[in-house]
Design an enzyme around this catalytic site. Structure first.
Site, PDB file in Angstrom:
ATOM      1  N   CYS A  91      63.364 -22.134  25.973  1.00 48.23           N
ATOM      2  CA  CYS A  91      62.982 -22.058  27.380  1.00 48.23           C
ATOM      3  C   CYS A  91      61.601 -21.455  27.619  1.00 48.23           C
ATOM      4  O   CYS A  91      61.033 -21.609  28.698  1.00 48.23           O
ATOM      5  CB  CYS A  91      64.045 -21.284  28.141  1.00 48.23           C
ATOM      6  SG  CYS A  91      65.696 -22.004  27.947  1.00 48.23           S
ATOM      7  N   ASN A 133      69.623 -26.756  34.009  1.00 48.60           N
ATOM      8  CA  ASN A 133      68.711 -26.045  33.114  1.00 48.60           C
ATOM      9  C   ASN A 133      68.247 -27.029  32.040  1.00 48.60           C
ATOM     10  O   ASN A 133      69.014 -27.391  31.155  1.00 48.60           O
ATOM     11  CB  ASN A 133      69.449 -24.856  32.495  1.00 48.60           C
ATOM     12  CG  ASN A 133      68.609 -24.071  31.499  1.00 48.60           C
ATOM     13  OD1 ASN A 133      67.605 -24.559  30.978  1.00 48.60           O
ATOM     14  ND2 ASN A 133      69.033 -22.854  31.204  1.00 48.60           N
ATOM     15  N   HIS A 178      61.208 -20.339  34.615  1.00 50.71           N
ATOM     16  CA  HIS A 178      62.250 -21.159  34.003  1.00 50.71           C
ATOM     17  C   HIS A 178      63.499 -21.191  34.874  1.00 50.71           C
ATOM     18  O   HIS A 178      63.972 -20.154  35.346  1.00 50.71           O
ATOM     19  CB  HIS A 178      62.594 -20.609  32.616  1.00 50.71           C
ATOM     20  CG  HIS A 178      63.816 -21.217  32.024  1.00 50.71           C
ATOM     21  ND1 HIS A 178      63.955 -22.579  31.852  1.00 50.71           N
ATOM     22  CD2 HIS A 178      64.973 -20.658  31.585  1.00 50.71           C
ATOM     23  CE1 HIS A 178      65.140 -22.825  31.327  1.00 50.71           C
ATOM     24  NE2 HIS A 178      65.775 -21.679  31.158  1.00 50.71           N
TER      25      HIS A 178
END
Length: 308
Positions: free
Chosen positions: A114, A267, A237
């Site tokens: 990430c 995500n 993120h």
């Protein structure tokens, strides 16, 4: 001066209804939208590999930018921890062939999750400037559907598959400013893959993000001689709605500037920040945007991008 010239993405049309998953795990709409933040999670086809997602995003970038020619690409970097098959050869080599890029191209992978986009834009910028290269592609594609257990309520409702392609080159509208990075390998057990299955300690990851990210952004602003008021938007993120909201509150400086947009994507790991940039930033009249990626490693990176 190498900067960001364009971004394109590929988000699979097929996917998983998170309301159906929520019903399976006794989770209501408030939890799905308020905590998870995603009503739909895109999923690649069973026959698609990571390289195929990369190719879709890159082809969209070429289509949107007639000035970018395949034969002019000097370097290709793929950010992924879920590459083709078992990771050998490197996915970037497979993408080079599928895209029909010249064999003179430098192509390699970066194994980051990430935080990977923030690391990636600085890695490719430094590589290009050191070697005198003109055009680079930074591609993110990390399909967690390859490793997430659909019966794991802690992970299966979070992750969506997507890919992005960023054109890095000279005379770019967005330049890279100061950046800061960090790593804490003692947190490795909190996000890991064992026997091909992904495990996440959600509480530990949430606490990590809440402690590290707001402070890291404040440090970055201070070292850049900037105030929160100098930043038009914060693109962090998109780990979950709860994480974005909590970081924005803890930052204590215009939390409404933190963009949250994951309802239809989930995500997407290293693709979450460039998806935000593509949709909200590149065509805006904003002058200065802060980025922050954080996750598996544990790893984090924050940066300022700006219009010169």
């Amino acid at each position: 001066m190498i900067g960001i010239k364009g971004i394109a993405s590929y988000v699979p049309v097929a996917g998983v209804d998170n309301y159906a998953q929520g019903a399976k795990f006794d989770k209501d709409e408030e939890f799905i939208l308020g905590k998870i933040g995603s009503a739909f999670l895109p999923r690649k086809d069973d026959g698609q590999e990571t390289s195929d997602l990369c190719v879709e995003a890159a082809n969209a970038l070429f289509a949107n930018n007639p000035g970018l020619k395949r034969e002019s690409v000097d370097v290709l970097i793929v950010v992924t921890q879920n590459g083709d098959e078992e990771g050998l050869p490197h996915t970037a080599a497979i993408v080079q062939d599928k895209l029909g890029l010249p064999t003179t191209v430098a192509a390699f992978d970066i194994s980051l999750g990430c935080s990977g986009y923030v690391y990636g834009i600085y890695a490719i910028k430094g590589f290009m400037e050191a070697a005198g290269l003109k055009n680079g592609l930074l591609i993110t594609a990390d399909p967690y559907s390859k490793i997430v257990d659909p019966e794991d309520r802690n992970t299966t409702m979070l992750f969506g598959d997507a890919a992005t392609a960023t054109w890095m080159g000279e005379d770019a509208p967005w330049h890279l400013g100061k950046a800061k990075f960090g790593t804490d390998g003692s947190g490795a057990p909190h996000l890991k893959v064992s026997d091909g299955v992904f495990f996440m300690n959600g509480r530990q990851v949430f606490n990590f993000a809440l402690i590290k990210v707001p402070a890291h952004l404040h440090e970055l602003l201070a070292e850049s001689d900037l105030q929160a008021s100098d930043i038009d938007a914060f693109c962090i993120h998109q780990g979950s709605a709860a994480i974005v909201d909590a970081v924005a509150r803890r930052f204590e400086g215009e939390p409404e500037k933190f963009i949250k947009d994951m309802v239809e994507t989930g995500n997407t790991v290293s693709s979450s920040i460039p998806l935000l940039l593509e949709k909200h930033v590149l065509d805006s009249d904003w002058k200065r945007v802060a980025l922050s990626g954080f996750g598996v490693g544990l790893s984090w990176g924050s940066a300022i991008i700006y219009r010169p």
